[in-house]
Design an enzyme around this catalytic site. Structure first.
Site, short mmCIF file in Angstrom:
data_model
loop_
_atom_site.label_atom_id
_atom_site.label_comp_id
_atom_site.label_asym_id
_atom_site.label_seq_id
_atom_site.Cartn_x
_atom_site.Cartn_y
_atom_site.Cartn_z
N ASP A 1 0.83 -1.20 0.00
CA ASP A 1 0.00 0.00 0.00
C ASP A 1 0.86 1.26 0.00
O ASP A 1 1.86 1.34 0.73
CB ASP A 1 -0.88 -0.01 1.27
CG ASP A 1 -1.85 1.16 1.32
OD1 ASP A 1 -2.61 1.33 0.35
OD2 ASP A 1 -1.85 1.89 2.33
N HIS B 1 -11.46 -0.40 -4.68
CA HIS B 1 -12.16 0.15 -3.52
C HIS B 1 -11.92 1.64 -3.41
O HIS B 1 -12.59 2.33 -2.66
CB HIS B 1 -11.67 -0.55 -2.26
CG HIS B 1 -10.25 -0.18 -1.92
ND1 HIS B 1 -9.18 -0.63 -2.66
CD2 HIS B 1 -9.75 0.64 -0.97
CE1 HIS B 1 -8.07 -0.11 -2.14
NE2 HIS B 1 -8.38 0.65 -1.13
N GLU C 1 1.12 -0.66 -5.20
CA GLU C 1 0.02 0.27 -5.36
C GLU C 1 0.63 1.66 -5.42
O GLU C 1 0.93 2.27 -4.40
CB GLU C 1 -0.96 0.16 -4.18
CG GLU C 1 -2.25 0.93 -4.41
CD GLU C 1 -2.40 2.20 -3.58
OE1 GLU C 1 -3.25 3.04 -3.90
OE2 GLU C 1 -1.65 2.37 -2.60
#
Ligand code: OTU
Length: 655
Positions: A295, A401, A337
């Protein structure tokens, strides 16, 4: 970059530490020897990265030893089934490039209630053909606002509402036996403000405080702040938060919080932070997690006078973690990401960094092409920004998301005659319905009044026009919306790489405005596109193929089945085909001896396409489409329906 001296020095470290590391294997000589082999191969990388980051410290070699011992302990305690997986993956390291590989992503609670519920849905995942399952953050996290779990309170504990760590490893095992790799987020840029490290920092523990970016006063924050981009501008644009609950000489401390005030950035200038996070990583790997989604990697390193994004040292942090995984849990892969400028996105991808990465440019430009009906930016991106280093692949997706950001490069837009700022403003207005006509029903996210930037939220179906068409009871609009949904899927399934479905999109779930009534979610429009999985909708979809959800579900199932039968879609090789029609996208895929041609229309109107370029691209005068329909390319033109999608395989010429 590995230099000659890293190799010699690694040899020395290996000889010196070898016996101590071997002790971790408690007599398992085969494993100890395998670890030593991997040391020979990967220690130079680890040493190069760590030395670049921390070589200036007097205690560098002490830290190196600590980290190597950690790796040896993890390798020694890796369950046998995972050691077998390591061997299997070593024999087929690019499994994710297979044309039968398919990803899916879901929140455990929203998709299935809890881990037990998820296990019960295994047959459904198999029915879809899923081979890679990304479960959104499922760790213990603070009650109330926790950024959808991206504030992690404990990397070794599952949110008790979902299950336990033991259940998670059993699930990983059950998934693996069903041919599905478990993918979890590794939120390594920050921890929650109630993680034990943060709690110790609050109490004044100096070692714990040094794991984070903490300041007694505003002097240093004020030096950094002017260079920083506001990631979540709706919270005010300051990356630092004053925390009176952190013991400090001024009765509190300023804490670096790139995202939300309850997410505290880790300080990787401190090798202890890297060692600590590496320990959490290897713990997860040994629970059976096969892919970690890294992340927010761009933010891992801060440097005064810079944007503190995509710093070379942040890359070294990932390289060091990659080398550690190669030593201790070789099957483990990373997916990065990095939702940043396309030049920067690709720098995160590599066999020694992340083998997988989201493809945010493709995602954004597919929506751009739907809004404009034109494919020039999309085709340009496939031509110039799609090829990746060997052994790696894109994760192709239509939405996740998170919000949709218009991450194309300004210079690409200008080269194609578009004003990037105006074009983004148009796209935001289009997808939030502020500019009519528009088929989309999206919500704006994180509008920045200072820069005019914004991003868009909404489910695939709502953004593609289904919500509006249903509200208007307009059968023509409905038909177009369904076609849009299928053509978008057609592209992400055929462009090479690992396609990722957001579960619920296969039954065309619409926006869920209920988030506004939940105080923990009301401030974050991304919840509009994180609805609970609608079992009733799936039942309708199965039972009634003519219903909107049924057309999407059956249409998508047909695409997925056809993809599994098309080996030409394996690998990553892609060549764009120029059609001369601005509404179309055409590309040739080749894998081994197999080849095919993909045609996608982004126009709501029927199109005619000259057949000569198709004949040339396929080297054939006749082709067969996925539906089994033959296509005669001998004439001058080929007709295409609105939002048509075809995959053509050459047919031998008729005698
Ligand atoms: C990620 O996203 C997650 O995907 C988000 O859900 C989290 O809120 C966030 O990190 C914090 O953990 O800005 O709008 O370049 O763009 O990391 C989403 C990367 C985000 C960032 C990205 C971030």
């Amino acid at each position: 970059m590995v230099a000659a001296w890293h190799v010699t020095e690694s040899g020395r470290v290996r000889r010196r530490l070898g016996p101590r590391l071997a002790a971790a294997f408690a007599g398992d000589e085969a494993r100890a020897a395998a670890f030593d082999d991997r040391l020979e191969r990967h220690l130079p990388h680890l040493l190069a990265a760590l030395h670049e980051l921390y070589g200036w410290r007097y205690d560098f070699f002490w830290h190196l030893e600590q980290i190597l011992e950690l790796a040896a302990r993890a390798a020694a305690t890796r369950p046998a089934e995972l050691a077998a997986l390591d061997a299997a993956r070593a024999a087929a390291p690019t499994w994710f490039q297979d044309h039968r590989a398919l990803g899916a992503v879901a929140y455990v609670d929203r998709f299935a209630g809890d881990l037990a519920g998820l296990r019960a849905r295994l047959p459904y995942l198999r029915e879809l053909g899923v081979t890679y399952l990304h479960l959104m953050p499922l760790f213990r996290s603070p009650p109330g606002e926790n950024d959808g779990g991206y504030a992690v309170s404990d990397y070794r504990a599952v949110d008790p509402r979902l299950g336990s760590m033991a259940e998670l490893s059993e699930l990983a095992c059950a998934l693996r036996r069903a041919g599905i790799a478990l993918v979890l987020d590794f939120v390594l840029n920050h921890t929650a403000d109630d993680h034990p490290w943060a709690e110790a920092a609050k109490r004044g523990d100096a070692d714990a405080q040094a794991l984070y970016w903490m300041f007694d006063d505003r002097r240093e924050p004020d030096r950094f702040q002017p260079y920083l981009r506001a990631i979540f501008p709706e919270r005010g644009g300051d990356a630092f938060t004053w925390r009176p609950d952190v013991a400090g000489p001024q009765g509190g401390k300023w804490v670096w919080t790139t995202f939300y005030p309850f997410q505290w950035d880790l300080n990787y200038r401190n090798p202890e932070a890297l060692a600590a996070i590496a320990g959490e990583m290897l713990f997860l790997a040994n629970q059976g997690v096969e892919v970690l989604r890294l992340d927010a990697v761009p933010f891992l390193w801060k440097e005064p006078g810079t944007s503190c994004e995509n710093r070379p040292q942040a890359h070294l942090v990932v390289e060091a973690l990659n080398a550690l995984a190669a030593l201790a849990a070789p099957a483990l892969l990373f997916k990065s990401e990095a939702i940043v400028h396309p030049d920067e996105v690709v720098r995160w991808i590599g066999v020694e960094k992340s083998r997988l990465s989201y493809h945010p440019l493709l995602m954004a430009l597919l929506w751009e092409a739907l809004a404009t009906g034109e494919t020039r930016l999309l085709a340009d991106a496939l031509e110039r920004r799609h090829a990746l280093p060997e052994g790696t692949a894109w994760v192709t997706y239509l939405r996740g998301h998170d919000d949709i950001g218009w991450g194309f490069a300004d210079e690409d837009a200008r080269r194609l005659g578009l004003d990037p700022v105006g074009h983004r403003a148009f796209l935001n207005a289009f997808y939030t319905g502020r500019r009519q006509p528009s088929f989309a029903r999206g919500l704006p996210f994180q509008e920045n009044p200072r820069t005019g930037d914004a991003r868009v939220c909404g489910t695939l179906a709502s953004l593609a026009g289904l919500e509006q068409a249903l509200a208007a009871e307009d059968p023509w609009a409905l038909d177009l919306a369904l076609r849009r949904i299928l053509v978008l899927h057609g592209v992400i399934l055929t462009v090479g790489g690992l396609p990722l479905l957001y579960l619920g999109d296969e039954i065309a779930q619409l926006n869920d405005y209920g988030f506004r009534d939940d105080p923990a979610h009301a401030g974050d429009a991304r919840w509009v596109h994180r609805p609970r999985f609608a079992d009733a909708r799936l039942a309708t979809a199965r039972a009634d193929p003519a219903s909107p959800e049924g057309r999407v579900w059956h249409g998508l199932m047909a695409l997925l089945a056809a993809r599994r039968r098309t080996p030409a879609l394996g690998g990553t090789e892609l060549r764009l085909v120029e059609t001369g029609n601005p509404h179309l996208l055409a590309y040739r895929r080749r894998h081994g001896a197999a080849r095919c041609l993909v045609l996608a229309s982004f126009s709501p109107l029927p199109q005619r396409l000259p057949s000569a370029p198709l004949r040339l691209a396929l080297d054939a005068a006749r082709a067969v489409g996925w539906g089994g329909e033959g296509l005669d390319l001998a004439g001058d033109t080929v007709p295409l329906e609105p939002y048509a999608f075809h995959v053509l395989t050459p047919l031998p010429d008729a005698a």
